[in-house]
Design a protein around this motif. Structure first.
Motif, PDB file in Angstrom:
ATOM      1  N   GLY A 292       0.643  -6.353   6.710  1.00 25.18           N
ATOM      2  CA  GLY A 292      -0.077  -5.664   7.776  1.00 25.18           C
ATOM      3  C   GLY A 292       0.897  -5.204   8.833  1.00 25.18           C
ATOM      4  O   GLY A 292       1.914  -5.870   9.086  1.00 25.18           O
ATOM      5  N   ILE A 293       0.602  -4.067   9.454  1.00 25.99           N
ATOM      6  CA  ILE A 293       1.571  -3.473  10.386  1.00 25.99           C
ATOM      7  C   ILE A 293       1.937  -4.434  11.515  1.00 25.99           C
ATOM      8  O   ILE A 293       3.112  -4.609  11.845  1.00 25.99           O
ATOM      9  CB  ILE A 293       1.037  -2.139  10.934  1.00 25.99           C
TER      10      ILE A 293
ATOM     11  N   GLY B 109       4.718   1.868   8.297  1.00 26.03           N
ATOM     12  CA  GLY B 109       3.829   1.719   9.453  1.00 26.03           C
ATOM     13  C   GLY B 109       4.515   0.941  10.567  1.00 26.03           C
ATOM     14  O   GLY B 109       4.547   1.373  11.728  1.00 26.03           O
TER      15      GLY B 109
ATOM     16  N   LYS C 298       0.889  -1.155   0.000  1.00 22.50           N
ATOM     17  CA  LYS C 298       0.000   0.000   0.000  1.00 22.50           C
ATOM     18  C   LYS C 298       0.933   1.211   0.000  1.00 22.50           C
ATOM     19  O   LYS C 298       1.685   1.418   0.953  1.00 22.50           O
ATOM     20  CB  LYS C 298      -0.877  -0.030   1.253  1.00 22.50           C
TER      21      LYS C 298
ATOM     22  N   GLN D  48       2.567  -0.333   4.230  1.00 22.25           N
ATOM     23  CA  GLN D  48       2.461  -1.721   4.665  1.00 22.25           C
ATOM     24  C   GLN D  48       2.229  -2.573   3.430  1.00 22.25           C
ATOM     25  O   GLN D  48       1.977  -2.062   2.347  1.00 22.25           O
ATOM     26  CB  GLN D  48       1.335  -1.909   5.678  1.00 22.25           C
TER      27      GLN D  48
END
Lengths: 368, 126
Positions: free
Chosen positions: A40-41, A229, A21, A33
């Motif tokens: 995902g973070i 992130g 992203k 991320q």
């Protein structure tokens, strides 16, 4: 450069392929991320804490100081006494205004014949103007070679072992905040035992064209791509400042709690020295404190801090800590504020506890 | 992206299932994905009343805070206590275990979107 006017790093294609992203960060299109099984973070954060995560930090700026007065110039510009650095050693430092406010926080690398100063992407132009304006009387070449370098950060307990498979350099012999110039994956590189995550690891400076190959080598070896992130949650757990949040043009390094990077007595002196000496003698007006949220809610950047009666400061960085499972924050508060503090979360006072930094410290500090 | 046909959707990314006079409310899978890992949900008190479109709470991911808007007018009769300890249920199962609040309502939600209308709206969002 992308159609949206943002700059891209040499690893843009790799980010897209990994399902990144992408967001605008300091004028660069950067991965915040990734998607997919390890994305995902929280997952990326966990990969760095438990295994090895790989960051593209090619947006950072590489500025070289060369010439007869290179050391004099760097001494004047940064708070650390760089004459104490040995060749092959790096030091964290602040760059200050005369007022003591912080222009940037940087890493200074002492090399055989020059100094490399690594600056924050968002501050690059401001830094260069400040550097040049304040060294015009010196015999120094200040070369912004940011476009000529990619930078990968491999971080986590498995990072050093993983990287060792691809380099002839004896990584175990490189102490924390030391670097060597060698080869990785057959390509010339600077290998620096530094990072911004609280984990052991290396930052690898290499030519832009060589970056995609190393990225593939390391991800094939099991390194998990990690975005900005996770970088933010990791650095906050490790108690490290972020310029623009915890440090700024009107916050001094002493206020921000990075006094360890300030050598108040050094020759020649540095810009901002008098102001910082004054703060040191009289006590700074504000101090950065580490907070754990005791009530429910997350204290975030910009939220007000009170002592129950008055506003005493503001949260500079805050998040839910993936490792600790609780909300943590840094806040800049009046030096005279008491210990009984609250953060206002959407008009609701939430009690917080002042704690020591870092919030998270790895069990083994590795070779330091 | 999953969008159950039997739910109604708000442009602000909440879904609702209206059965008798009870509206169960959550956020869509699309919204949960956009937010990333949800780490905290701020829910209203039981008995609080909200007009359609009014903010009734917040959902926070590691990086972002997002307001929750009531898709229909009503009174809070129950909130999902499991989210206090396991807010990640919103990511894992947004239409079932990740429900957020139940409202007592007489509002049929006629202004809300169908699954296909919501999909069209979010596709346009990019």
């Amino acid at each position: 450069m992308a159609e949206n006017g943002l700059k891209r790093t040499p690893l843009h294609r790799e980010h897209v392929e990994a399902g990144a992203k992408l967001v605008d960060f300091a004028g660069y299109e950067m991965p915040v991320q990734y998607t997919g099984e390890n994305g995902g973070i929280k997952a990326e954060h966990g990969a760095v804490r438990n295994h090895a995560g790989l960051f593209d930090v090619s947006h950072m700026g590489e500025v070289f100081f060369r010439g007869a007065d290179a050391e004099v110039a760097v001494q004047r510009l940064v708070t650390r006494d760089v004459s104490r650095l040995e060749v092959g050693q790096a030091g964290y430092a602040a760059v200050c205004h005369e007022s003591g406010g912080t222009v940037d926080d940087v890493l200074v690398y002492k090399r055989e014949s020059d100094y490399l100063v690594v600056v924050n992407a968002a501050n690059r132009e401001k830094d260069l103007a400040h550097f040049r304006l304040n060294t015009a009387d010196l015999d120094v070449e200040i070369a912004d070679e940011s476009e000529g370098w990619a930078l990968l950060a491999l971080q986590g307990p498995e990072a050093v072992g993983m990287l060792q498979r691809f380099t002839g350099a004896d990584l175990a012999s490189i102490k924390y905040y030391r670097f060597v110039e060698g080869e990785v994956d057959g390509k010339p590189a600077i290998l620096s035992r530094t990072g911004y995550t609280g984990e052991d690891g290396f930052e690898v400076y290499l030519k832009p064209d060589d970056a995609p190959g190393l990225w593939k080598t390391l991800t094939d070896a099991g390194a998990v791509p990690a975005g900005l992130g996770a970088r933010d949650t990791l650095r906050l757990e490790a108690g490290m400042c972020l310029y623009g949040n915890d440090l700024s043009d009107d916050v001094s390094p002493l206020e921000a709690g990075i006094g360890f990077a300030v050598h108040l007595i050094k020759e020649p002196g540095f810009i901002g020295q008098a102001a910082l000496l004054g703060q040191d003698l009289d006590g700074a007006q504000r101090k950065l404190v580490a907070l754990e949220v005791e009530g429910r809610g997350i204290a975030r950047h910009g939220y007000t801090v009170t002592d129950g009666a008055e506003i005493v400061g503001e949260v500079t960085s805050g998040t839910q800590s993936p490792t600790l499972g609780k909300a943590i924050a840094l806040a800049l508060v009046d030096s005279h504020a008491g210990d009984d503090l609250q953060v206002i979360v959407r008009e609701r006072p939430v009690p917080v506890k002042i704690v020591g930094l870092p919030f998270y410290k790895r069990e083994s500090q590795g070779t330091t | 992206m999953s969008l159950p046909e039997d739910l109604k959707y708000a442009k602000t990314h909440e879904w609702t299932r209206i059965e008798d006079e009870t509206a169960t409310v959550g956020i869509t899978e699309h919204a949960a994905e956009e937010l990333g890992d949800v780490v905290y949900v701020e829910m209203p008190e039981v008995g609080a009343t909200f007009e359609a479109g009014e903010s009734f709470g917040t959902v926070e991911s590691v990086k972002a805070v997002s307001d929750l808007y009531a898709p229909v007018s009503g009174e809070v009769v129950e909130f999902n206590k499991e989210l206090e300890d396991a807010p990640e249920k919103i990511n894992e199962d947004p239409y079932s275990a990740g429900w957020i609040v139940k409202l007592k309502t007489s509002d049929p939600g006629d202004d809300l979107l169908s699954a296909s209308e919501y999909k069209e709206a979010t596709d346009t969002d990019g």
